[in-house]
Design a protein around this motif. Structure first.
Motif, PDB file in Angstrom:
ATOM      1  N   ARG A  51     102.913 -65.895  43.499  1.00  0.00           N
ATOM      2  CA  ARG A  51     101.792 -65.732  44.410  1.00  0.00           C
ATOM      3  C   ARG A  51     100.616 -65.156  43.630  1.00  0.00           C
ATOM      4  O   ARG A  51     100.758 -64.135  42.948  1.00  0.00           O
ATOM      5  CB  ARG A  51     102.189 -64.809  45.567  1.00  0.00           C
ATOM      6  CG  ARG A  51     101.186 -64.781  46.681  1.00  0.00           C
ATOM      7  CD  ARG A  51     101.697 -64.068  47.916  1.00  0.00           C
ATOM      8  NE  ARG A  51     102.082 -62.697  47.616  1.00  0.00           N
ATOM      9  CZ  ARG A  51     103.297 -62.208  47.843  1.00  0.00           C
ATOM     10  NH1 ARG A  51     104.243 -62.963  48.338  1.00  0.00           N
ATOM     11  NH2 ARG A  51     103.574 -60.955  47.562  1.00  0.00           N
ATOM     12  N   VAL A  52      99.458 -65.809  43.728  1.00  0.00           N
ATOM     13  CA  VAL A  52      98.250 -65.373  43.024  1.00  0.00           C
ATOM     14  C   VAL A  52      97.169 -65.124  44.062  1.00  0.00           C
ATOM     15  O   VAL A  52      96.873 -65.995  44.884  1.00  0.00           O
ATOM     16  CB  VAL A  52      97.777 -66.439  42.007  1.00  0.00           C
ATOM     17  CG1 VAL A  52      96.479 -66.012  41.348  1.00  0.00           C
ATOM     18  CG2 VAL A  52      98.843 -66.696  40.961  1.00  0.00           C
ATOM     19  N   GLU A  53      96.587 -63.934  44.020  1.00  0.00           N
ATOM     20  CA  GLU A  53      95.478 -63.584  44.900  1.00  0.00           C
ATOM     21  C   GLU A  53      94.238 -63.384  44.037  1.00  0.00           C
ATOM     22  O   GLU A  53      94.265 -62.618  43.075  1.00  0.00           O
ATOM     23  CB  GLU A  53      95.766 -62.297  45.670  1.00  0.00           C
ATOM     24  CG  GLU A  53      96.884 -62.405  46.663  1.00  0.00           C
ATOM     25  CD  GLU A  53      97.145 -61.092  47.377  1.00  0.00           C
ATOM     26  OE1 GLU A  53      96.405 -60.104  47.134  1.00  0.00           O
ATOM     27  OE2 GLU A  53      98.084 -61.057  48.175  1.00  0.00           O
ATOM     28  N   GLY A  69      98.821 -60.985  40.532  1.00  0.00           N
ATOM     29  CA  GLY A  69      99.946 -61.902  40.439  1.00  0.00           C
ATOM     30  C   GLY A  69     101.228 -61.223  40.877  1.00  0.00           C
ATOM     31  O   GLY A  69     101.455 -60.053  40.586  1.00  0.00           O
ATOM     32  N   HIS A  70     102.043 -61.958  41.599  1.00  0.00           N
ATOM     33  CA  HIS A  70     103.321 -61.446  42.093  1.00  0.00           C
ATOM     34  C   HIS A  70     104.371 -62.519  41.852  1.00  0.00           C
ATOM     35  O   HIS A  70     104.260 -63.631  42.375  1.00  0.00           O
ATOM     36  CB  HIS A  70     103.203 -61.118  43.583  1.00  0.00           C
ATOM     37  CG  HIS A  70     104.456 -60.576  44.174  1.00  0.00           C
ATOM     38  ND1 HIS A  70     104.836 -59.268  44.016  1.00  0.00           N
ATOM     39  CD2 HIS A  70     105.411 -61.159  44.915  1.00  0.00           C
ATOM     40  CE1 HIS A  70     105.977 -59.079  44.656  1.00  0.00           C
ATOM     41  NE2 HIS A  70     106.350 -60.220  45.203  1.00  0.00           N
ATOM     42  N   ILE A 116     101.628 -70.016  45.355  1.00  0.00           N
ATOM     43  CA  ILE A 116     100.758 -69.723  46.489  1.00  0.00           C
ATOM     44  C   ILE A 116      99.477 -69.122  45.943  1.00  0.00           C
ATOM     45  O   ILE A 116      99.509 -68.116  45.231  1.00  0.00           O
ATOM     46  CB  ILE A 116     101.444 -68.749  47.460  1.00  0.00           C
ATOM     47  CG1 ILE A 116     102.734 -69.353  47.984  1.00  0.00           C
ATOM     48  CG2 ILE A 116     100.504 -68.395  48.609  1.00  0.00           C
ATOM     49  CD1 ILE A 116     103.602 -68.382  48.744  1.00  0.00           C
ATOM     50  N   VAL A 117      98.344 -69.726  46.281  1.00  0.00           N
ATOM     51  CA  VAL A 117      97.044 -69.254  45.813  1.00  0.00           C
ATOM     52  C   VAL A 117      96.231 -68.852  47.038  1.00  0.00           C
ATOM     53  O   VAL A 117      96.097 -69.636  47.983  1.00  0.00           O
ATOM     54  CB  VAL A 117      96.292 -70.349  45.029  1.00  0.00           C
ATOM     55  CG1 VAL A 117      94.984 -69.820  44.493  1.00  0.00           C
ATOM     56  CG2 VAL A 117      97.152 -70.888  43.907  1.00  0.00           C
ATOM     57  N   SER A 118      95.705 -67.633  47.035  1.00  0.00           N
ATOM     58  CA  SER A 118      94.869 -67.195  48.145  1.00  0.00           C
ATOM     59  C   SER A 118      93.629 -66.501  47.595  1.00  0.00           C
ATOM     60  O   SER A 118      93.641 -65.949  46.497  1.00  0.00           O
ATOM     61  CB  SER A 118      95.649 -66.257  49.072  1.00  0.00           C
ATOM     62  OG  SER A 118      96.092 -65.129  48.372  1.00  0.00           O
ATOM     63  N   LYS A 163      92.107 -74.063  42.544  1.00  0.00           N
ATOM     64  CA  LYS A 163      93.532 -74.100  42.885  1.00  0.00           C
ATOM     65  C   LYS A 163      94.317 -74.865  41.830  1.00  0.00           C
ATOM     66  O   LYS A 163      95.402 -74.436  41.410  1.00  0.00           O
ATOM     67  CB  LYS A 163      93.737 -74.758  44.255  1.00  0.00           C
ATOM     68  CG  LYS A 163      93.309 -73.920  45.412  1.00  0.00           C
ATOM     69  CD  LYS A 163      93.587 -74.658  46.705  1.00  0.00           C
ATOM     70  CE  LYS A 163      93.076 -73.911  47.897  1.00  0.00           C
ATOM     71  NZ  LYS A 163      93.336 -74.620  49.159  1.00  0.00           N
ATOM     72  N   THR A 164      93.772 -75.982  41.373  1.00  0.00           N
ATOM     73  CA  THR A 164      94.428 -76.782  40.347  1.00  0.00           C
ATOM     74  C   THR A 164      94.534 -76.000  39.039  1.00  0.00           C
ATOM     75  O   THR A 164      95.562 -76.046  38.366  1.00  0.00           O
ATOM     76  CB  THR A 164      93.658 -78.093  40.117  1.00  0.00           C
ATOM     77  OG1 THR A 164      93.539 -78.773  41.356  1.00  0.00           O
ATOM     78  CG2 THR A 164      94.362 -78.987  39.122  1.00  0.00           C
TER      79      THR A 164
END
Length: 124
Positions: A44-46, A63-64, A10-12, A23-24
């Motif tokens: 998950r990356v913010e 990062g999570h 998940i990228v936000s 995103k890629t």
């Protein structure tokens, strides 16, 4: 990329417009984490951009990793977005390697358990 690209990444973006190439880039870098540990549930990356006048443009990558056991979190801040992503993945990779090493040491060196009570005698 790998043929089994079914991992959830998940990228936000916070105060940052996520382009398809960004995103890629994140997904390609995160594949390295899945290669080391197959029990990762989700990554998950913010990406956050801070445009304050005092420090200029700063990018923060958070990062999570959701994994069986305690989750792992990491934060990296730098002046380039791609560099922040690379540094974040490196940091998460080191955390996964350390976790794996600690599990291996624990598995190979079990400790003895002492019982305080006496065991009943077997009647023959």
């Amino acid at each position: 990329m790998n043929s089994q690209n079914n991992h959830e990444v998940i990228v936000s973006g916070i105060h940052l417009e996520l382009t398809p190439s960004l995103k890629t880039f994140v997904r390609e870098k995160a594949e390295r984490l899945f290669r080391h540990e197959e029990r990762i549930v989700r990554v998950r990356v913010e990406l956050e951009c801070d445009r304050s006048a005092a420090i200029g443009m700063q990018f923060k990558a958070k990062g999570h990793i959701e994994i069986h056991g305690p989750d792992m979190n990491a934060v990296v801040q730098t002046d380039d977005c791609h560099k922040a992503i690379s540094m974040l993945v490196d940091k998460l990779d080191r955390m996964l390697q350390r976790r794996h090493q600690l599990h291996r040491v624990k598995r190979n060196h079990p400790h003895a358990v002492e019982l305080n009570s006496t065991l009943p005698k077997v009647v023959t």
